[in-house]
Design a protein around this motif. Structure first.
Motif, PDB file in Angstrom:
ATOM      1  N   PRO A  67     -14.652   4.716  -7.372  1.00 40.80           N
ATOM      2  CA  PRO A  67     -14.148   6.141  -6.931  1.00 40.80           C
ATOM      3  C   PRO A  67     -15.769   6.559  -5.852  1.00 40.80           C
ATOM      4  CG  PRO A  67     -13.503   6.232  -8.859  1.00 40.80           C
ATOM      5  CD  PRO A  67     -14.383   4.694  -8.240  1.00 40.80           C
ATOM      6  N   ASN A  68     -16.740   5.683  -7.001  1.00 38.01           N
ATOM      7  CA  ASN A  68     -18.493   6.257  -6.550  1.00 38.01           C
ATOM      8  C   ASN A  68     -19.262   5.769  -5.796  1.00 38.01           C
ATOM      9  OD1 ASN A  68     -17.866   8.452  -7.821  1.00 38.01           O
ATOM     10  ND2 ASN A  68     -18.732   8.065  -9.587  1.00 38.01           N
ATOM     11  N   ASP A  69     -18.661   4.207  -4.837  1.00 38.61           N
ATOM     12  CA  ASP A  69     -18.902   3.442  -4.336  1.00 38.61           C
ATOM     13  C   ASP A  69     -17.808   3.064  -3.092  1.00 38.61           C
ATOM     14  OD1 ASP A  69     -20.378   1.501  -2.770  1.00 38.61           O
ATOM     15  OD2 ASP A  69     -20.496   0.092  -4.674  1.00 38.61           O
ATOM     16  N   VAL A  70     -17.821   3.523  -2.402  1.00 32.93           N
ATOM     17  CA  VAL A  70     -16.456   3.470  -1.439  1.00 32.93           C
ATOM     18  C   VAL A  70     -16.628   3.225  -0.163  1.00 32.93           C
ATOM     19  CG1 VAL A  70     -13.870   4.199  -0.654  1.00 32.93           C
ATOM     20  CG2 VAL A  70     -14.876   4.698  -2.664  1.00 32.93           C
ATOM     21  N   TRP A  71     -16.330   2.900   0.788  1.00 35.87           N
ATOM     22  CA  TRP A  71     -16.704   1.832   2.292  1.00 35.87           C
ATOM     23  C   TRP A  71     -15.647   2.377   3.439  1.00 35.87           C
ATOM     24  CZ3 TRP A  71     -21.585   1.131   4.561  1.00 35.87           C
ATOM     25  CH2 TRP A  71     -22.390   0.470   3.863  1.00 35.87           C
ATOM     26  N   LEU A  72     -15.493   3.667   4.259  1.00 41.07           N
ATOM     27  CA  LEU A  72     -14.520   3.520   5.168  1.00 41.07           C
ATOM     28  C   LEU A  72     -15.184   3.086   6.456  1.00 41.07           C
ATOM     29  CD1 LEU A  72     -14.694   7.706   4.539  1.00 41.07           C
ATOM     30  CD2 LEU A  72     -13.459   5.658   3.234  1.00 41.07           C
ATOM     31  N   SER A  73     -14.311   2.458   7.278  1.00 36.56           N
ATOM     32  CA  SER A  73     -14.767   2.224   8.633  1.00 36.56           C
ATOM     33  C   SER A  73     -13.695   3.091   9.878  1.00 36.56           C
ATOM     34  CB  SER A  73     -14.538   0.610   9.364  1.00 36.56           C
ATOM     35  OG  SER A  73     -12.996   0.103   8.819  1.00 36.56           O
ATOM     36  N   GLY A  74     -13.814   3.058  11.173  1.00 35.02           N
ATOM     37  CA  GLY A  74     -12.964   4.057  11.334  1.00 35.02           C
ATOM     38  C   GLY A  74     -13.475   4.209  12.857  1.00 35.02           C
ATOM     39  N   VAL A  75     -13.158   5.446  14.091  1.00 40.61           N
ATOM     40  CA  VAL A  75     -13.721   5.100  15.558  1.00 40.61           C
ATOM     41  C   VAL A  75     -13.683   6.637  16.000  1.00 40.61           C
ATOM     42  CG1 VAL A  75     -11.774   5.237  16.029  1.00 40.61           C
ATOM     43  CG2 VAL A  75     -13.512   4.075  17.868  1.00 40.61           C
ATOM     44  N   PHE A  76     -14.480   7.215  16.834  1.00 37.08           N
ATOM     45  CA  PHE A  76     -14.672   8.408  17.641  1.00 37.08           C
ATOM     46  C   PHE A  76     -14.368   7.901  19.141  1.00 37.08           C
ATOM     47  CE2 PHE A  76     -18.732   8.603  13.960  1.00 37.08           C
ATOM     48  CZ  PHE A  76     -18.206   9.294  13.868  1.00 37.08           C
ATOM     49  N   PRO A  77     -12.555   8.575  19.089  1.00 32.98           N
ATOM     50  CA  PRO A  77     -12.375   7.954  20.460  1.00 32.98           C
ATOM     51  C   PRO A  77     -12.404   9.588  21.472  1.00 32.98           C
ATOM     52  CG  PRO A  77     -10.282   8.965  18.950  1.00 32.98           C
ATOM     53  CD  PRO A  77     -11.730   9.508  18.193  1.00 32.98           C
ATOM     54  N   THR A  78     -12.577   9.056  22.498  1.00 30.40           N
ATOM     55  CA  THR A  78     -12.555   9.763  23.745  1.00 30.40           C
ATOM     56  C   THR A  78     -12.522   9.104  24.851  1.00 30.40           C
ATOM     57  OG1 THR A  78     -14.722   8.948  25.220  1.00 30.40           O
ATOM     58  CG2 THR A  78     -15.194  10.881  23.298  1.00 30.40           C
TER      59      THR A  78
ATOM     60  N   LYS B  86     -14.570   6.108  25.654  1.00 31.48           N
ATOM     61  CA  LYS B  86     -15.384   5.172  25.314  1.00 31.48           C
ATOM     62  C   LYS B  86     -15.070   5.647  23.977  1.00 31.48           C
ATOM     63  CE  LYS B  86     -20.263   4.026  23.307  1.00 31.48           C
ATOM     64  NZ  LYS B  86     -21.613   4.802  24.203  1.00 31.48           N
ATOM     65  N   ASP B  87     -14.610   4.212  22.952  1.00 26.79           N
ATOM     66  CA  ASP B  87     -14.412   4.358  21.595  1.00 26.79           C
ATOM     67  C   ASP B  87     -15.699   4.002  20.747  1.00 26.79           C
ATOM     68  OD1 ASP B  87     -12.369   5.288  22.415  1.00 26.79           O
ATOM     69  OD2 ASP B  87     -10.829   3.497  22.010  1.00 26.79           O
ATOM     70  N   THR B  88     -16.066   4.902  19.978  1.00 26.82           N
ATOM     71  CA  THR B  88     -17.274   4.723  19.089  1.00 26.82           C
ATOM     72  C   THR B  88     -16.938   4.374  18.031  1.00 26.82           C
ATOM     73  OG1 THR B  88     -18.581   6.228  20.425  1.00 26.82           O
ATOM     74  CG2 THR B  88     -19.653   5.160  18.327  1.00 26.82           C
ATOM     75  N   PRO B  89     -17.244   3.089  17.563  1.00 27.81           N
ATOM     76  CA  PRO B  89     -16.901   2.421  15.797  1.00 27.81           C
ATOM     77  C   PRO B  89     -17.947   3.211  15.103  1.00 27.81           C
ATOM     78  CG  PRO B  89     -17.782   0.759  17.600  1.00 27.81           C
ATOM     79  CD  PRO B  89     -17.503   2.300  18.165  1.00 27.81           C
ATOM     80  N   PHE B  90     -17.490   3.311  14.038  1.00 26.69           N
ATOM     81  CA  PHE B  90     -18.506   3.483  12.625  1.00 26.69           C
ATOM     82  C   PHE B  90     -17.778   2.875  11.396  1.00 26.69           C
ATOM     83  CE2 PHE B  90     -14.593   7.311  12.877  1.00 26.69           C
ATOM     84  CZ  PHE B  90     -14.808   7.306  11.094  1.00 26.69           C
ATOM     85  N   ALA B  91     -19.120   3.196  10.623  1.00 28.73           N
ATOM     86  CA  ALA B  91     -18.874   3.009   9.588  1.00 28.73           C
ATOM     87  C   ALA B  91     -19.375   4.077   8.293  1.00 28.73           C
ATOM     88  CB  ALA B  91     -19.543   1.109   9.031  1.00 28.73           C
ATOM     89  N   ALA B  92     -18.867   4.334   7.163  1.00 29.60           N
ATOM     90  CA  ALA B  92     -19.085   5.797   6.165  1.00 29.60           C
ATOM     91  C   ALA B  92     -19.781   4.863   5.020  1.00 29.60           C
ATOM     92  CB  ALA B  92     -18.193   6.810   6.658  1.00 29.60           C
ATOM     93  N   HIS B  93     -20.090   5.615   3.892  1.00 28.23           N
ATOM     94  CA  HIS B  93     -19.850   5.196   2.539  1.00 28.23           C
ATOM     95  C   HIS B  93     -20.246   6.029   1.993  1.00 28.23           C
ATOM     96  CE1 HIS B  93     -22.333   3.923  -1.032  1.00 28.23           C
ATOM     97  NE2 HIS B  93     -21.633   3.114  -0.919  1.00 28.23           N
ATOM     98  N   TRP B  94     -19.569   6.200   0.912  1.00 25.91           N
ATOM     99  CA  TRP B  94     -19.607   7.381   0.194  1.00 25.91           C
ATOM    100  C   TRP B  94     -19.697   6.860  -1.270  1.00 25.91           C
ATOM    101  CZ3 TRP B  94     -18.642  12.348  -1.728  1.00 25.91           C
ATOM    102  CH2 TRP B  94     -18.591  12.691  -2.688  1.00 25.91           C
TER     103      TRP B  94
END
Length: 429
Positions: free
Chosen positions: A254-265, A268-276
């Motif tokens: 729970p204190n080391d999680v990676w997420l991925s997704g996209v900011f859509p317009t 352009k669709d901008t991909p991202f990764a996020a770390h918690w």
């Protein structure tokens, strides 16, 4: 076609409107290895379909999907149980007989598992499986001008409907109330994974045009299933101040999680990764290279041996753009040796010593494969002989904890309306 056939793929494909020239980017060819074997294989005519699977041990796991009555067109939830030796049909609890399709499952322990899905109309017309450009996938594609084309075989959840959520408590499956989406939006879970002794889910709330199937007003969400209850996590402003969608997650705890997704317009669709890290999120936009001027969707994320791997794609009516990036703890770089051209799902062995991917080996092949990675090189694995040479796709892959055995779930097509197979296969008999 029910939404469970779409699973993560529909949410990935339906994000934003892409335009621009077609460019292809794929991995180097993997060395050939042994084919996988069939452990559960049935005709589509039986109507029982699995789209997601997961295991909490070598002798305990679940596969979820739906059953479609080909006469009435009604779709209901379908669950299978793995006992270490075989797969058997299992009671869907209070979802039995209801218009529901399940598409994702996370098996936390022998007494804790969670499955997600969406409500379905009580009556559905029979459908023929789409055959191009990805057979029976339900993927939404765009033309070169970026126009989103509706797929007549694709159903959408009713606007304003929360996603379907059900929990296994060691004795039975029982529904749990999921968060209510904003007015006029539907909620779709795109991925649900075991994170330590919990299950976490990511997805998107969005409006969908009933005529075109085009989405709008997308907003990512992150839900945690803890002690039998749902907790809606607070996302950082970087993910809430503009349209966003979360597509995949993985974590050591729970204190080391990676997420991925996209900011859509629209442009352009901008991909991202996020770390918690247990205290705060760090969000990183991933590169959009020149050959992908309209962006791409970061729809798969996995960690292995201290490296974070992200695979993604963008979809056109006449082809598929694929790419990937990896993070070594210091910097992101292109991930070109991915083992498969187009990856539908990834799973990492519990000892972090190997990775399994399911998808297609090239941009022109509709015959799905698996590929395994030992940290140094990829090895490709064909489908079992019963499925060899047939169009189709792998929808999910998962390692059995504590073993080097993995299983995959998906389907194949043939030339008849309901022909082909729904299958669970394994890399060892």
């Amino acid at each position: 076609m029910s939404p469970s056939r779409i699973s993560k793929l529909l949410a990935v494909a339906a994000l934003g409107a892409l335009a621009g020239p077609l460019a292809l980017s794929g991995p180097a060819l993997a060395a050939p290895g042994t084919p996988w074997v069939a452990v559960d294989n049935q005709s589509k005519e039986h109507g029982k379909f699995q789209s997601g699977l997961d295991f909490d041990s070598a002798a305990s796991g679940w596969a979820v999907g739906d059953v479609t009555d080909h006469t009435s067109g009604k779709t209901t939830a379908y669950i299978k149980r793995w006992d270490g030796a075989k797969w058997t049909d299992f009671a869907a609890g209070d979802l039995a007989g209801k218009g529901v399709a399940l598409n994702q499952v996370a098996s936390v322990s022998a007494t804790e598992a969670w499955a997600t899905g969406m409500t379905m109309p009580q009556q559905q017309r029979q459908r023929q499986f789409a055959r191009s450009p990805r057979p029976g996938s339900g993927l939404s594609y765009r033309d070169r001008q970026g126009v989103h084309h509706a797929d007549a075989t694709t159903d959408q959840a009713a606007a304003g409907a929360p996603y379907v959520l059900t929990r296994w408590d060691g004795k039975q499956w029982a529904s749990v109330a999921a968060p209510q989406p904003a007015a006029g939006k539907d909620a779709t879970v795109v991925d649900v994974e075991r994170i330590g002794d919990q299950a976490w889910a990511v997805g998107v709330e969005q409006k969908v045009d009933p005529q075109t199937g085009a989405p709008s007003e997308q907003q990512a969400f992150l839900d945690r299933y803890v002690a039998g209850k749902v907790q809606r996590a607070e996302l950082p402003k970087e993910l809430t101040a503009k349209p966003s969608s979360l597509l995949s997650l993985t974590g050591a705890g729970p204190n080391d999680v990676w997420l991925s997704g996209v900011f859509p317009t629209p442009e352009k669709d901008t991909p991202f990764a996020a770390h918690w890290d247990g205290k705060a999120f760090t969000v990183t936009e991933l590169p959009v290279p020149a050959e992908f001027p309209n962006g791409w969707n970061a729809d798969q994320i996995a960690t292995m041996g201290g490296t974070v791997y992200v695979a993604g794609r963008s979809l056109y009516t006449d082809g598929t753009l694929t790419t990937g990036y990896r993070y070594d703890g210091k910097a992101w770089s292109a991930w070109t040796d991915r083992g498969l051209f187009e990856i539908n799902d990834l799973s990492v062995r519990t000892d972090n010593g190997a990775m399994i991917a399911g998808g297609w080996p090239s941009g022109t092949s509709n015959i799905s494969q698996y590929a395994s990675f030992d940290g140094k090189a990829w090895t490709s694995h064909e489908q079992p002989k019963e499925l060899a040479g047939k169009d189709g796709q792998v929808l999910g892959v998962a390692y059995l904890p504590g073993t080097d055995r993995a299983m995959g779930v998906g389907y194949t097509n043939d030339d008849s309306e309901w022909g082909g197979n729904y299958y669970i296969t394994a890399n060892k008999s």
